[in-house]
Design an enzyme around this catalytic site. Structure first.
Site, PDB file in Angstrom:
ATOM      1  N   ASP A 131       0.812  -1.208   0.000  1.00  0.00           N
ATOM      2  CA  ASP A 131       0.000   0.000   0.000  1.00  0.00           C
ATOM      3  C   ASP A 131       0.850   1.264   0.000  1.00  0.00           C
ATOM      4  OD1 ASP A 131       0.934  -0.306   2.651  1.00  0.00           O
ATOM      5  OD2 ASP A 131      -0.974  -1.126   3.310  1.00  0.00           O
ATOM      6  N   ASN A 172      -7.655  -3.225  14.264  1.00  0.00           N
ATOM      7  CA  ASN A 172      -9.041  -3.559  13.925  1.00  0.00           C
ATOM      8  C   ASN A 172      -9.126  -4.751  12.980  1.00  0.00           C
ATOM      9  OD1 ASN A 172      -8.171  -2.473  11.525  1.00  0.00           O
ATOM     10  ND2 ASN A 172      -9.596  -0.748  11.508  1.00  0.00           N
ATOM     11  N   GLU A 203      -9.668  -2.205   5.331  1.00  0.00           N
ATOM     12  CA  GLU A 203     -10.348  -1.917   6.588  1.00  0.00           C
ATOM     13  C   GLU A 203     -11.607  -2.771   6.738  1.00  0.00           C
ATOM     14  OE1 GLU A 203      -8.870  -0.215   8.723  1.00  0.00           O
ATOM     15  OE2 GLU A 203      -8.381   1.836   8.155  1.00  0.00           O
TER      16      GLU A 203
END
Length: 243
Positions: free
Chosen positions: A67, A136, A143
Site C-alpha cells: 500500500d 481492527n 479496513e
C-alpha cells in the site's frame, strides 16, 4: 496454517526473517510482497544483517508493496516508499527498478489501481506475502467493511487506523485519510503468506483473525482460507493460544 510462537519481538523478527530468507534462497528471483510499519521493522533489520554477512543475495529479487498513502510523494518522509528505501532497499543489493509500490500521487487513481494489478500479474504473482495486522484486523489497508475488496483500490482509512499512524506524523491532522492498497484477492493469490504479530495489544484481534468467523468485519480472518499461511507471533500476542 502453521503457527510459530516466538519468545519476544526480537525472536519473532528473526524467525520471520528465516522464512523470507529461505524463500529467496529457494528462488533467487522471488517476488516478495512487502509490508511497512513497526511490526516488520525488526524483520528487515535481521535480513539486512544477514545480507551484510553474505548469507543472502537480493540482486534478482522483485518486490511489490501492499500500500501507499494517497497524496504523499515518494520523497515524503512518511511515505511508504521512503520507509522501504531507508529501512531496507538502500541497505541491500536489490535493483531499484525491481521494487514497486502503488503511486499515491497518480492523477487517475482508478487507472493506477488497475496498473498495479497488471504489474503483479506480469511478475507471475507473489511468491511470499509479508503481512502485519492492524488493531481492527486490517491487512494492508483493507479496513473492516461489509464485503471483501478484491483488487487494488482506494480506501478511506478508519479513525482507529489514523490514530495508530499518528505517531509517524507531526499530529493527527497530518495523517492522510486515504490510501491505495492491494485487495484481499491480490493478497490471497500469493503462493505463501507470512503474518507477523507482536504484543499483548494484538492478542485479542489475532485470536479473532485465526479462530473467529471469516468475515469482512475482521478482514484478516480471510487468511484462515489460505492454503499456505505461516503465523509468527510472540508469546504476548499468542497468550490465548494453547498449541
Amino acid at each position: 496454517m502453521r503457527i510459530i510462537k516466538a519468545k519476544d519481538y526480537v525472536d519473532m523478527s528473526r524467525k520471520a526473517a528465516n522464512v523470507i530468507s529461505a524463500q529467496v534462497i529457494l528462488k533467487s528471483n522471488a517476488v516478495l510482497g512487502l509490508a511497512t510499519g513497526s511490526t516488520v521493522l525488526g524483520t528487515y533489520d535481521q535480513l539486512v544483517e544477514w545480507y551484510q554477512k553474505g548469507d543472502i543475495d537480493f540482486s534478482c529479487v522483485r518486490t511489490v508493496n501492499l500500500d501507499e498513502y494517497i497524496g504523499l510523494s515518494e520523497q515524503a518522509e512518511q511515505s511508504y516508499r521512503h520507509y522501504m528505501e531507508v529501512n531496507f532497499f538502500h541497505k541491500i543489493n536489490i535493483t531499484s527498478t525491481n521494487t514497486h509500490l502503488p503511486n499515491g500521487m497518480a492523477t487517475n487513481l482508478d487507472e493506477e489501481c488497475k496498473r498495479y494489478d497488471r504489474l503483479i500479474e506480469s511478475l507471475g504473482g507473489i511468491d511470499l506475502q509479508l503481512l502485519g495486522l492492524g488493531h481492527n484486523g486490517h491487512i494492508g489497508f483493507n479496513e473492516p467493511n461489509e464485503a471483501f475488496e478484491k483488487l487494488t483500490h482506494c480506501v478511506e482509512l478508519k479513525e482507529s487506523t489514523i490514530q495508530a499512524n499518528t505517531r509517524f506524523f507531526e499530529d493527527e491532522t497530518s495523517v492522510p485519510r486515504r490510501a491505495l492498497t492491494m485487495g484481499i484477492k491480490s493478497i490471497m493469490q500469493a503462493k505463501r503468506i507470512l503474518l507477523c504479530v507482536s504484543g499483548v495489544q494484538k492478542a485479542s484481534v489475532l485470536q479473532q483473525v485465526l479462530t473467529g468467523p471469516v468475515t469482512p468485519a475482521v478482514p484478516g480472518s480471510i487468511l484462515q482460507m489460505h492454503p499456505n499461511l505461516t503465523v509468527v507471533a510472540d508469546e504476548e500476542a499468542l497468550s490465548w493460544y494453547q498449541g
